[in-house]
Design a protein around this motif. Structure first.
Motif, short mmCIF file in Angstrom:
data_model
loop_
_atom_site.label_atom_id
_atom_site.label_comp_id
_atom_site.label_asym_id
_atom_site.label_seq_id
_atom_site.Cartn_x
_atom_site.Cartn_y
_atom_site.Cartn_z
N VAL A 2 1.94 -4.02 10.19
CA VAL A 2 2.33 -4.68 8.94
C VAL A 2 2.63 -3.65 7.85
O VAL A 2 3.57 -3.82 7.08
N CYS A 3 1.84 -2.59 7.76
CA CYS A 3 2.06 -1.59 6.71
C CYS A 3 3.44 -0.96 6.81
O CYS A 3 4.11 -0.76 5.80
N ARG A 4 3.87 -0.67 7.98
CA ARG A 4 5.20 -0.07 8.15
C ARG A 4 6.29 -1.06 7.74
O ARG A 4 7.29 -0.68 7.16
N TRP A 5 6.09 -2.32 8.03
CA TRP A 5 7.05 -3.35 7.62
C TRP A 5 7.13 -3.42 6.10
O TRP A 5 8.20 -3.49 5.53
N VAL A 6 5.97 -3.40 5.43
CA VAL A 6 5.93 -3.46 3.96
C VAL A 6 6.65 -2.26 3.37
O VAL A 6 7.43 -2.39 2.42
N ASN A 8 8.98 -0.49 4.61
CA ASN A 8 10.41 -0.49 4.91
C ASN A 8 11.20 -1.54 4.15
O ASN A 8 12.42 -1.61 4.28
N GLU A 9 10.53 -2.34 3.33
CA GLU A 9 11.23 -3.33 2.51
C GLU A 9 12.13 -2.60 1.51
O GLU A 9 11.77 -1.53 1.00
N PRO A 10 13.31 -3.15 1.21
CA PRO A 10 14.26 -2.46 0.32
C PRO A 10 13.72 -2.17 -1.08
O PRO A 10 14.11 -1.18 -1.69
N ASP A 11 12.82 -2.98 -1.59
CA ASP A 11 12.35 -2.78 -2.96
C ASP A 11 10.97 -2.11 -3.04
O ASP A 11 10.37 -2.04 -4.11
N ALA A 12 10.48 -1.55 -1.94
CA ALA A 12 9.16 -0.93 -1.94
C ALA A 12 9.09 0.24 -2.92
O ALA A 12 8.13 0.37 -3.68
N ALA A 13 10.10 1.09 -2.94
CA ALA A 13 10.10 2.24 -3.85
C ALA A 13 10.11 1.80 -5.31
O ALA A 13 9.47 2.43 -6.16
N THR A 14 10.80 0.72 -5.61
CA THR A 14 10.85 0.20 -6.98
C THR A 14 9.46 -0.24 -7.42
O THR A 14 9.06 0.02 -8.56
N HIS A 15 8.74 -0.89 -6.55
CA HIS A 15 7.39 -1.34 -6.88
C HIS A 15 6.45 -0.17 -7.12
O HIS A 15 5.65 -0.19 -8.06
N VAL A 16 6.55 0.87 -6.30
CA VAL A 16 5.70 2.04 -6.48
C VAL A 16 6.06 2.74 -7.80
O VAL A 16 5.17 3.18 -8.53
N ALA A 17 7.33 2.81 -8.11
CA ALA A 17 7.76 3.43 -9.37
C ALA A 17 7.20 2.66 -10.57
O ALA A 17 6.78 3.27 -11.56
N ALA A 38 1.00 -3.17 -5.66
CA ALA A 38 -0.35 -2.87 -5.18
C ALA A 38 -0.40 -2.92 -3.65
O ALA A 38 -1.07 -2.08 -3.03
N LEU A 39 0.30 -3.86 -3.07
CA LEU A 39 0.36 -3.96 -1.61
C LEU A 39 1.02 -2.72 -1.02
O LEU A 39 0.52 -2.12 -0.06
#
Length: 56
Positions: A2-6, A8-17, A38-39
């Protein structure tokens, strides 16, 4: 996994930023909290060997 799927989501970097920018005035309000960020951050911690820190 599941972590790898999360991560690889297109907006993951935006959330971390968004989390990295943080608030200028202290703690976040409930409306400002980025649950998806947070996820993503928790998944990053888990996959880099910080399993205890990922349990927030």
């Amino acid at each position: 996994m599941v972590c790898r799927w999360v991560l690889n989501e297109p907006d993951a970097a935006t959330h971390v930023a968004k989390i990295a920018e943080g608030p200028d005035r202290g703690a976040l309000t409930e409306e400002e909290l980025d649950v998806d960020g947070a996820l993503v951050f928790g998944c990053l911690l888990y996959l880099t060997g910080h399993q205890e820190s990922a349990q927030f």
